[in-house]
Design an enzyme around this catalytic site. Structure first.
Site, PDB file in Angstrom:
ATOM      1  CG  ASP A  50      -2.138   0.603   0.858  1.00 14.60           C
ATOM      2  OD1 ASP A  50      -2.285   1.351  -0.072  1.00 14.60           O
ATOM      3  OD2 ASP A  50      -3.032   0.249   1.724  1.00 14.60           O
ATOM      4  CG  ASP A  54      -8.951   2.210  -0.816  1.00 11.01           C
ATOM      5  OD1 ASP A  54      -8.309   1.051  -1.200  1.00 11.01           O
ATOM      6  OD2 ASP A  54      -8.252   3.175  -0.211  1.00 11.01           O
TER       7      ASP A  54
END
Length: 692
Positions: free
Chosen positions: A437, A495
């Protein structure tokens, strides 16, 4: 000499005669097997007239257009000392196959710099342009730009690129610029949620299945620049490259620019994908079929323990998942998103016996184990930041983003620390994949050193652990580019797991990236990012076409929902080769509420098409389904594919053909003859076509 490359219906012609800069005479439709007489005739024929009140010779845009040569548009090379006239040094051509694909290497001298270009046309018709700039003087020099500039014909008037935000990436925007420059710059240090991704120019009104288009993409994970420029002098160009901030070059030093990928299509945006997808697949090497992946983030967030996760593992086994990824919250002191980034040791409070008991349970369930990391970042409230404030990319008191700072990977000790921690984890535990990430912008003027250090880190880890897959995530889809794809195996597309948002995001991201490299998960009934509710059928249909998975606490679902997920995973496995190896088709819908797309097998004997209703249609009867791309004369049996959950419909009776399916020729299916059930907004059906 004039140089020609040809491949897959595209061609490039470079005129390297004379002492000045070589000129790209043509890039686009294949002009055929031209000999030197043909090429000379073409190159001479396209020389323009000299207009009043202009330079006193025809304006021809060379590979390095400069003011000294009469080009007053955006420069390809912007440097100090200022570039002068371009002098041709050498050009060579090398064929890479009998069909005509190959490379052209050309070298020019521009003031204090020697510039080398490599134009490589792949067998799929994808053009890669690599530029290297060397300071050949005895004094320091500075680069402010070293971009690729490609001419496009005057009929290329409309621009498509992308904007966006968190959980709303790849929002298309179209414009018809007049004279001047349409410029897109990224200053995020990672692309950004609003990254242009592709700069597409084409004939006005181009769509997915029609129109002539030219597109560029910068294969780079830092700041980029791309533009379209139309000059009142008659020339039009597209440009692309890294956005530079006064890059210093010592005598003899070379700057290697990121690769610019350029693609032409006569068949609209799907024609771009028809070139890009097989080209990407030719150098990406997934380690087997893309496994159904359960990610724990929206299931448990930071609530980590074996007792909490064991029921989730058992439920994942029941529905047929093939990989479980333990997301954020597993390392020392990580109880929320404000602390502990950088302290990459397993938390003894959450995991007193380490991760081995969980991994054993995952393996016993027949699944691989993956782990979330964010190696480029650090929280101020972490042991790492307290011990080494000098490793931060910006001062400790500078503005934070998601309560974190950036770790300066160009610092050798910081790089070694991160590599050591990740290497130790991968050696201690049987980890099949890392979800990597990157949750904030860099907020620095020059991201180049950080990006190059990241690439070295990924390359080193892959060399040490070649069987470990890496997923690129950047608060969702804020870093999707072909530079990092050279070092990773999948992108987390966004997301948001809201299928309504995902339908649009996936549609546009998939122009560049093949579906098997884009993650898409079935989330909760109520989406965590939007609060919107969606039917199980819509969530299943939306996630099916990409690298599919689940991001939900399915241990708390009713048996009926678990049965639906089980049926869906069986469908995914049964059709995985088609979904991840076929040709992607997107339909130019006449109603904005309808979104249609599909994938067709390479031999066109089978296809899956999705028909989704995103909102209310403008008529009581929605538009019929269209299935373009099938063989016109072949008969296909078309049936609705049962995903395990039925979509919600608002009708007194369905179209009769739904009862037993229908057999029609491909030409009929492409024309749009199949009436659709009256879906409620936020629902979809999947059509399965098989040749008979």
């Amino acid at each position: 000499m004039i140089h020609l490359l040809r491949a897959a219906g595209a061609s490039l012609v470079l005129d390297a005669r004379g002492a000045g800069a070589p000129v790209l005479v043509h890039w686009g439709r294949d002009l055929g097997p031209l000999d030197q007489d043909d090429l000379r005739a073409l190159a001479d024929a396209v020389i323009p007239a000299v207009t009043p009140s202009s330079i006193d010779r025809p304006l021809r845009i060379g590979v390095v257009p400069t003011l000294a040569d009469g080009w007053s548009g955006s420069p390809g090379l912007d440097a100090h000392p200022a570039p002068g006239p371009v002098r041709h040094v050498a050009t060579t051509t090398e064929a890479t196959d009998a069909a005509g694909s190959g490379v052209i290497d050309t070298v020019v001298a521009v003031g204090a710099h020697e510039v080398r270009f490599r134009f490589a046309l792949s067998p799929q018709g994808v053009l890669e342009v690599v530029q290297r700039v060397r300071n050949v003087s005895t004094e320091p020099a500075t680069l402010r730009a070293a971009s690729v500039v490609l001419p496009v014909p005057d009929r290329a008037r409309e621009v498509l690129d992308f904007a966006g935000r968190w959980a709303g990436e790849r929002t298309p925007q179209r414009s018809m610029p007049g004279f001047g420059t349409w410029l897109r710059e990224s200053r995020h240090g990672r692309g950004g949620h609003d990254a242009a991704m592709l700069n597409v120019v084409g004939t006005p009104g181009f769509g997915f299945g029609h129109g002539e288009v030219w597109a560029t993409h910068v294969a780079w994970s830092g700041d980029t620049v791309s533009w379209f420029e139309r000059s009142a002098m008659g020339a039009s160009v597209i440009g692309a490259g890294e956005r530079l901030e006064h890059l210093a070059l010592a005598p003899g030093e070379t700057y290697e620019a990121p690769t610019v990928v350029a693609v032409w299509s006569a068949d609209g945006l799907d024609g771009l994908s028809a070139r890009l997808h097989p080209w990407v697949r030719s150098w990406v090497t997934p380690r087997g079929p893309r496994p159904l992946t359960l990610n724990t983030w929206e299931a448990v967030y930071f609530d980590h323990s074996l007792e909490r996760l064991a029921p989730l593992v058992d439920a994942a086994r029941r529905v047929g998942m093939e990989r479980l990824v333990l997301d954020d919250g597993w390392f020392t002191g990580r109880t929320d998103d404000r602390r502990a980034l950088g302290d990459w040791d397993v938390d003894p409070r959450a995991w007193p016996d380490g991760l081995s008991p969980l991994i054993a349970r995952v393996h016993d369930a027949g699944m691989q184990f993956g782990l979330w990391v964010e190696p480029e970042m650090v929280n101020a409230d972490s042991d790492l930041a307290r011990r080494h404030p000098e490793w931060l990319l910006t001062p400790a008191d500078s503005v934070t983003w998601r309560f974190q700072q950036v770790l300066d990977l160009s610092h050798p000790d910081a790089w070694a620390y991160v590599f050591g921690k990740l290497d130790a984890l991968l050696r201690e535990y049987p980890i099949a994949s890392l979800k990597w990430d990157h949750n904030r912008d860099l907020l620095v003027a020059d991201s180049r050193a950080q990006v190059l250090a990241l690439y070295r880190l990924l390359d080193a880890l892959r060399a040490a652990h070649p069987d470990v897959e890496i997923e690129s995530c950047a608060s969702g889809g804020a870093r999707i580019d072909l530079g990092i794809l050279r070092r990773t195996d999948r992108f987390w597309t966004s997301d948001t797991n809201d299928p309504l948002e995902r339908q649009r995001i996936q549609r546009w991201t998939g122009i560049l990236i093949p579906p098997e490299l884009l993650g898409s998960h079935v989330g909760d009934e109520r989406a965590h990012t939007t609060g919107r509710t969606a039917t199980m059928a819509f969530r299943l249909a939306t996630a099916l076409f990409l690298h599919a998975g689940i991001e939900s606490d399915i241990s708390r679902l009713a048996d009926a929902d678990l049965d639906a997920l089980t049926a869906w995973t069986e469908v995914y496995r049964r059709h995985r080769a088609l979904l991840h190896g076929g040709r992607v088709i997107r339909v130019d819908d006449v109603d904005d509420a309808v979104l249609q797309h599909g994938v067709i097998a390479p031999d066109a004997r089978e296809a899956l098409f999705s028909y989704a209703l995103l909102g209310s249609t403008d008529a009581a009867l929605p538009p019929p389904a269209r299935m373009p791309g099938l063989e016109p004369e072949t008969r296909y049996r078309v049936e609705v594919l049962d995903l395990g959950a039925a979509p919600r419909v608002l009708q007194d009776a369905p179209p009769p053909w739904l009862a037993d399916g229908v057999v029609l020729r491909g030409a009929m299916l492409a024309d749009g003859v199949l009436p659709m059930p009256l879906l409620a907004p936020g629902n979809a059906v999947i059509l399965h076509a098989r040749a008979v």
